[in-house]
Design an enzyme around this catalytic site. Structure first.
Site, PDB file in Angstrom:
ATOM      1  N   VAL A  70       1.988  -4.818   3.617  1.00 17.04           N
ATOM      2  CA  VAL A  70       0.907  -5.104   4.550  1.00 17.04           C
ATOM      3  C   VAL A  70       0.907  -6.602   4.819  1.00 17.04           C
ATOM      4  CG1 VAL A  70      -1.552  -4.843   5.032  1.00 17.04           C
ATOM      5  CG2 VAL A  70      -0.410  -3.230   3.494  1.00 17.04           C
ATOM      6  N   MET A 111       1.842   2.988   2.397  1.00 20.07           N
ATOM      7  CA  MET A 111       2.819   3.052   3.485  1.00 20.07           C
ATOM      8  C   MET A 111       3.935   2.034   3.342  1.00 20.07           C
ATOM      9  SD  MET A 111       0.530   3.762   6.878  1.00 20.07           S
ATOM     10  CE  MET A 111      -0.774   2.647   6.420  1.00 20.07           C
ATOM     11  N   GLY A 112       3.698   0.960   2.636  1.00 22.76           N
ATOM     12  CA  GLY A 112       4.676  -0.106   2.517  1.00 22.76           C
ATOM     13  C   GLY A 112       3.957  -1.438   2.492  1.00 22.76           C
ATOM     14  N   LYS A 129       0.666  -2.746   8.913  1.00 21.73           N
ATOM     15  CA  LYS A 129       1.097  -1.926   7.780  1.00 21.73           C
ATOM     16  C   LYS A 129       2.444  -1.322   8.122  1.00 21.73           C
ATOM     17  CE  LYS A 129      -3.170  -0.860   5.430  1.00 21.73           C
ATOM     18  NZ  LYS A 129      -3.818   0.119   4.529  1.00 21.73           N
ATOM     19  N   ASP A 185      -8.668  10.136   0.856  1.00 28.68           N
ATOM     20  CA  ASP A 185      -8.287   9.162  -0.169  1.00 28.68           C
ATOM     21  C   ASP A 185      -9.359   8.080  -0.295  1.00 28.68           C
ATOM     22  OD1 ASP A 185      -6.695   8.072  -2.159  1.00 28.68           O
ATOM     23  OD2 ASP A 185      -5.453   6.919  -0.774  1.00 28.68           O
ATOM     24  N   GLY A 240       0.826  -1.193   0.000  1.00 32.22           N
ATOM     25  CA  GLY A 240       0.000   0.000   0.000  1.00 32.22           C
ATOM     26  C   GLY A 240       0.858   1.239   0.000  1.00 32.22           C
TER      27      GLY A 240
END
Length: 277
Positions: A30, A27-28, A45, A138, A25
């Protein structure tokens, strides 16, 4: 993730046993993990290098996560905590089983009787967040999960703001996750976000809950038609459509209640002041 090791199933991050990767995602990575203390499955996450390597940005993310943890609503995926284990930093979230709204829409347009119960739950989640001054920023079909029992869970509330660069956040309260987050470099992720951005967000201006109203209208339009309200072959085309074009209202199914059509039109009004409250 560049410069850091991804988690491996069977390893542990704090009290969490890593079960399997769930994808990537903004953020990085998952992961599905098992909370060894409370004996429940959660979603971890991991924060990207862009956040972890910037102390000010990491501190700001912690503060934002604390605010988001105050959200307590049946249609909002909960934040359980923040795990900091050496080089790894992860947000601990409610694990929501089921399909995303994007996966359901991929099958085609949804019947009104199927779409409205889901839309009402999304709207209820947005209303609860807005009452606390929290804007999603978002909202899109990929950020909405539908459990097998029909319960909707809106994911990643406010995280677009939490991961944006500190410099951007201090300059204004805008900020589109598309332009602000270096983690979102994949064309598909960028385009997927841009298609649901309000015009003021696409222009890099300050946003408030009216940007969520716009995104909700775009999502509902897509649920009813199976097509994006603002399509484009690339990022430029998509943003141009958001800023200048009107949805193809002829795609809406015949027989929709006139009040619903008016609601959609007002939700997707270019001027924030003209949108439904």
């Amino acid at each position: 993730m560049k410069g850091r090791l991804a988690l491996i199933p069977g390893t542990r991050l704090g009290p969490y046993d890593i079960v399997s990767p769930l994808g990537a995602g903004a953020m990085g990575e998952v992961y599905r993990a098992r909370d060894a203390k409370l004996q429940r499955d959660v979603a971890l996450k991991l924060l990207s290098d862009a956040v972890v390597s910037d102390p000010d940005r990491l501190a700001r993310f912690r503060r934002e996560a604390q605010v988001l943890a105050s959200l307590n609503h049946p249609n909002i995926a909960a934040i359980y905590g923040f795990e900091d284990s050496g080089a790894q930093h992860a947000l601990v979230l409610e694990l929501v089983e089921g399909q995303t709204l994007a996966e359901l829409i991929a099958r085609g347009a949804m019947a009104l009787d199927d779409a409205l119960p889901l839309a009402k739950q999304i709207a209820s989640a947005l209303e609860a967040a807005h009452e606390l001054g929290i804007v999603h920023r978002d909202l899109k079909p990929a950020n909405v999960k539908v459990r097998p029992d029909g319960t909707v869970k809106v994911l990643d509330f406010g995280l677009a703001k939490a991961i944006e660069p500190v410099a951007s956040a201090s300059a204004s309260s805008t900020s589109s996750p598309t332009f602000a987050s270096p983690a979102m470099t994949q064309a598909g992720m960028i385009l997927g976000t841009a298609a649901y951005m309000a015009p003021e967000q696409a222009r890099g201006r300050a946003v408030d809950k009216r940007a969520d109203v716009w995104a909700f209208g775009a999502v509902l339009f897509e649920m009813l038609t199976g097509a994006r309200a603002f399509p484009g072959d690339d990022l430029t085309d998509t943003l141009a459509a958001v800023v200048r074009a009107e949805p193809d209202w002829s795609l809406l199914p015949a027989g929709l209640p006139p009040t619903l059509v008016v609601y959609l039109q007002r939700s997707l009004h270019k001027a924030p002041t003209q949108r439904v409250p």
